[in-house]
Design an enzyme around this catalytic site. Structure first.
Site, short mmCIF file in Angstrom:
data_model
loop_
_atom_site.label_atom_id
_atom_site.label_comp_id
_atom_site.label_asym_id
_atom_site.label_seq_id
_atom_site.Cartn_x
_atom_site.Cartn_y
_atom_site.Cartn_z
N LYS A 27 0.73 -1.68 0.27
CA LYS A 27 0.05 0.24 0.10
C LYS A 27 0.99 1.36 0.03
O LYS A 27 2.12 1.17 0.17
CB LYS A 27 -1.11 0.02 1.23
N TYR B 70 15.74 30.74 4.22
CA TYR B 70 15.21 31.36 5.23
C TYR B 70 14.74 31.18 6.57
O TYR B 70 15.31 30.62 6.94
CB TYR B 70 13.61 30.75 5.03
#
Ligand SMILES: Cc1ncc(COP(=O)(O)O)c(C=O)c1O
Length: 371
Positions: A36, A258
């Site tokens: 999955k 940043y």
């Protein structure tokens, strides 16, 4: 190959992990490989093929679309869709010829109304998610499946909540509840496949193996207990690579990224790797990870941005433009595991590899040779 971000997946490692897990099992007990979430980020089709080559007899997914994609890729093996299915999704699963999980007579009727298929009945023995908590309802669901034309009662299952905690006692309680329900059901329906164990339960307790184990995380060489997979004889299949795209000299007071969350306190160099949270390198690794360059751990410094991270490489610069960088995996004698990244992020290794985003190409190899 030098690209900004690359996941290299060793299919031979998946094969060997499956073979290693199978050695835990009694003869006749099968292994269902769970692929999955795109094979826990490794690529579902390649993971399924490798698992089958390693001795898996079945494949499990959670979403109907995942089953359909495996069929489209040519996988012609028993498929189990373990997740909840809306009516539309049930159609997709059954058209793909996948078996589905039921915990009500109404769902069995829905399977029959859509042309039928194989059904695994789920008892919720304590996970508190899917399945019925009521053993009588589970039995009635199984009897309905067995009695309904076109529907095949294929399996009876449960799922453990705490198998990954070696100190826990709840798994034994769940196991007892499941066994008390499942063995009499099997006596009434010989051929019914009983299954309960995920990777951790498979490694923890042979009594949890029944006829089939459903192993996900361990087939990828990730440790189900969050410990060292190598100590469990498992090999991580995935490495995450980038490269040094720029090297900048920094003086005391210069900053990177940043928010200026790295400010040099002395002359140094910062290398920029063009990989970031847009690739799945989580922003929580800001000032909180190492990267391997030249076989040496270097600290990730400054804010992880969408497309880049910055790494301090010292003075004189211990890295040059074009150097290979490893964010998960081995380089020289050093290694950084998904478990290490998970600890830094206060999460689990599952989320680290599942979190690699589609922008990262997956390249498959077999012990270094093109696969
Ligand atoms: C129902 C079910 N079975 C088996 C597995 C495989 O678990 P693991 O990856 O821990 O082996 C999962 C995954 O969480 C699951 O949801």
């Amino acid at each position: 190959m030098t690209v900004r971000a690359l996941a290299r997946v060793n299919v031979a490692a998946i094969e060997r992990n499956v073979a290693r897990l199978r050695r835990e099992l009694a003869p006749g007990t099968g292994l269902c490989a769970v692929v999955k979430a795109d094979g826990y980020g490794h690529g579902a089709v390649a993971a399924a093929r490798a698992a089958l080559a390693g001795g898996a007899s079945r494949i499990a997914v959670v979403a109907a679309g995942e089953a359909a994609a495996l069929r489209d890729a040519g996988l012609d093996v028993p498929l189990l869709v373990m997740g909840a299915l809306s009516p539309e999704e049930l159609d997709v699963a059954l058209v793909a010829g996948a078996e589905v999980v039921a915990w009500s007579e109404a769902f069995v009727a829905a399977v029959a109304a859509r042309g039928g298929g194989g059904v695994h009945v789920k008892l919720d023995t304590g996970m508190g998610r899917l399945g019925t908590r009521d053993a009588a309802v589970a039995t009635r669901t199984a009897e309905a499946a067995a009695a309904t034309d076109g529907v095949v009662l294929a399996g009876a299952m449960t799922h453990f909540a705490t198998a990954d905690d070696r100190a826990d006692a709840f798994m034994a309680e769940q196991l007892a509840r499941f066994a008390a329900w499942a063995w009499p059901l099997r006596a009434a329906h010989p051929g019914l496949v009983l299954h309960a164990a995920n990777s951790a339960a498979t490694l923890r307790d042979p009594a949890a193996h029944f006829d089939l184990v459903r192993t996900g995380v361990a087939i990828y060489g990730l440790d189900p207990f969050g410990e060292d997979a190598a100590a469990a004889g498992l090999e991580p299949a995935l490495e995450l690579h980038s490269y040094v795209a720029a090297v900048k000299p920094m003086q005391a007071g210069d900053s990177a990224g940043y928010g200026r969350r790295f400010i040099a306190t002395a002359p140094t160099h910062v290398a920029t790797l063009p990989i970031g949270y847009g690739d799945g390198v989580r922003r929580g690794l800001t000032n909180n990870a190492d990267v391997l360059i030249g076989g040496v751990r270097r600290p990730l410094v400054g804010t992880v941005s969408m497309d880049n991270v910055t790494v301090e490489v010292g003075a004189p610069a211990a890295a040059a433009v074009g150097d290979a960088a490893v964010l998960i995996g081995a380089q020289g004698g050093e290694r950084i595991t998904a478990e290490e990244i998970a600890r830094r992020l206060d999460t689990i290794n599952y989320e680290v590899t599942c979190g690699l985003l589609p922008r990262v190409p997956r390249v498959y190899h077999r012990d270094g040779e093109p696969a």
